[in-house]
Design a protein around this motif. Structure first.
Motif, PDB file in Angstrom:
ATOM      1  N   SER A   3       0.845  -1.183   0.000  1.00  0.00           N
ATOM      2  CA  SER A   3       0.000   0.000   0.000  1.00  0.00           C
ATOM      3  C   SER A   3       0.882   1.234   0.000  1.00  0.00           C
ATOM      4  O   SER A   3       2.001   1.220   0.504  1.00  0.00           O
ATOM      5  CB  SER A   3      -0.929  -0.005   1.219  1.00  0.00           C
ATOM      6  OG  SER A   3      -0.164   0.045   2.388  1.00  0.00           O
ATOM      7  N   LYS A   4       0.359   2.297  -0.582  1.00  0.00           N
ATOM      8  CA  LYS A   4       1.082   3.556  -0.641  1.00  0.00           C
ATOM      9  C   LYS A   4       1.176   4.178   0.745  1.00  0.00           C
ATOM     10  O   LYS A   4       0.245   4.108   1.528  1.00  0.00           O
ATOM     11  CB  LYS A   4       0.352   4.540  -1.549  1.00  0.00           C
ATOM     12  CG  LYS A   4       0.581   4.370  -3.009  1.00  0.00           C
ATOM     13  CD  LYS A   4      -0.124   5.496  -3.753  1.00  0.00           C
ATOM     14  CE  LYS A   4       0.340   5.604  -5.161  1.00  0.00           C
ATOM     15  NZ  LYS A   4      -0.279   6.739  -5.861  1.00  0.00           N
ATOM     16  N   LYS A   5       2.297   4.805   1.020  1.00  0.00           N
ATOM     17  CA  LYS A   5       2.467   5.598   2.239  1.00  0.00           C
ATOM     18  C   LYS A   5       2.188   7.047   1.849  1.00  0.00           C
ATOM     19  O   LYS A   5       2.969   7.683   1.148  1.00  0.00           O
ATOM     20  CB  LYS A   5       3.884   5.434   2.788  1.00  0.00           C
ATOM     21  CG  LYS A   5       4.221   6.358   3.922  1.00  0.00           C
ATOM     22  CD  LYS A   5       3.497   5.985   5.185  1.00  0.00           C
ATOM     23  CE  LYS A   5       4.044   6.813   6.328  1.00  0.00           C
ATOM     24  NZ  LYS A   5       3.090   7.499   7.096  1.00  0.00           N
ATOM     25  N   HIS A   6       1.024   7.533   2.249  1.00  0.00           N
ATOM     26  CA  HIS A   6       0.627   8.890   1.905  1.00  0.00           C
ATOM     27  C   HIS A   6       1.217   9.880   2.906  1.00  0.00           C
ATOM     28  O   HIS A   6       1.431   9.550   4.073  1.00  0.00           O
ATOM     29  CB  HIS A   6      -0.899   9.014   1.902  1.00  0.00           C
ATOM     30  CG  HIS A   6      -1.568   8.083   0.941  1.00  0.00           C
ATOM     31  ND1 HIS A   6      -1.408   8.181  -0.422  1.00  0.00           N
ATOM     32  CD2 HIS A   6      -2.377   7.027   1.140  1.00  0.00           C
ATOM     33  CE1 HIS A   6      -2.099   7.229  -1.015  1.00  0.00           C
ATOM     34  NE2 HIS A   6      -2.692   6.506  -0.094  1.00  0.00           N
ATOM     35  N   GLU A  48       2.416   9.721 -14.783  1.00  0.00           N
ATOM     36  CA  GLU A  48       2.759   9.935 -13.367  1.00  0.00           C
ATOM     37  C   GLU A  48       3.080  11.411 -13.120  1.00  0.00           C
ATOM     38  O   GLU A  48       4.219  11.754 -12.784  1.00  0.00           O
ATOM     39  CB  GLU A  48       3.968   9.073 -12.992  1.00  0.00           C
ATOM     40  CG  GLU A  48       3.779   7.595 -13.221  1.00  0.00           C
ATOM     41  CD  GLU A  48       3.075   6.893 -12.088  1.00  0.00           C
ATOM     42  OE1 GLU A  48       3.089   7.424 -10.969  1.00  0.00           O
ATOM     43  OE2 GLU A  48       2.509   5.823 -12.333  1.00  0.00           O
ATOM     44  N   GLU A 122       2.292   9.720  -2.915  1.00  0.00           N
ATOM     45  CA  GLU A 122       3.116   9.019  -1.948  1.00  0.00           C
ATOM     46  C   GLU A 122       3.953  10.066  -1.217  1.00  0.00           C
ATOM     47  O   GLU A 122       4.038  11.223  -1.642  1.00  0.00           O
ATOM     48  CB  GLU A 122       4.030   8.017  -2.650  1.00  0.00           C
ATOM     49  CG  GLU A 122       3.280   6.847  -3.252  1.00  0.00           C
ATOM     50  CD  GLU A 122       4.206   5.791  -3.825  1.00  0.00           C
ATOM     51  OE1 GLU A 122       5.351   5.669  -3.341  1.00  0.00           O
ATOM     52  OE2 GLU A 122       3.782   5.106  -4.750  1.00  0.00           O
ATOM     53  N   GLU A 125       6.211  13.021  -2.913  1.00  0.00           N
ATOM     54  CA  GLU A 125       5.871  13.047  -4.333  1.00  0.00           C
ATOM     55  C   GLU A 125       5.206  14.385  -4.657  1.00  0.00           C
ATOM     56  O   GLU A 125       4.257  14.792  -3.980  1.00  0.00           O
ATOM     57  CB  GLU A 125       4.920  11.894  -4.676  1.00  0.00           C
ATOM     58  CG  GLU A 125       4.514  11.852  -6.122  1.00  0.00           C
ATOM     59  CD  GLU A 125       3.525  10.731  -6.423  1.00  0.00           C
ATOM     60  OE1 GLU A 125       3.289  10.484  -7.610  1.00  0.00           O
ATOM     61  OE2 GLU A 125       2.982  10.121  -5.488  1.00  0.00           O
TER      62      GLU A 125
END
Length: 147
Positions: A3-6, A48, A122, A125
């Motif tokens: 899972s993405k780490k926001h 992206e 993320e 980002e």
């Protein structure tokens, strides 16, 4: 499955207002102009582009989130720093502006009227400010030349 780490500034549910210049700066474009810049940005970044927030009602603003303080490194097109929104359609929200807030939606769930155009970011980002500046400048150049 990973899972993405926001980032911690992305809320767990709904949406929250965040003061610009702290976690991010933002460049705002209105309606079809924001969509056009996003399409070019997505093409140039192979889908992206980084974090982009879209308002789904009203003026349908598109907010491109860039690293905090990065907006000061660029001479944004006419109107971007003076607060004019349309025309030419761009506004810079960063550390040089005072008390400017941007709504940030949660990564998932009901976040109306805000949404992530290409998914929640993320950690660390952002939209590339140099690339975004080039696209915004090119998008606004015809109108600036007419003035």
């Amino acid at each position: 499955m990973t899972s993405k780490k926001h980032p911690d500034w992305v809320p767990d549910a709904g949406h929250q207002l965040h003061l610009t210049g702290i976690h991010f700066d933002a460049i705002r474009l209105r309606g079809i102009r924001g969509e056009a810049v996003l399409q070019h940005l997505a093409t140039l970044t192979e889908g992206e582009p980084g974090p982009v927030v879209r308002e789904m009602s009203g003026a349908r603003w598109t907010y491109f989130l860039i690293p905090p303080g990065a907006s000061e490194g660029y001479d944004w097109p006419p109107g971007a720093s003076e607060g004019y929104d349309w025309p030419p359609g761009a506004k810079c929200f960063g550390p040089a502006t005072r008390d400017e807030w941007v709504g940030i939606p949660a990564a998932d769930g009901n976040t109306y009227p805000l949404s992530w155009r290409c998914g929640a970011p993320e950690e660390d980002e952002f939209v590339d400010p140099e690339l975004l500046h080039g696209l915004v400048t090119a998008q606004l150049a015809p109108e600036a030349a007419e003035e």
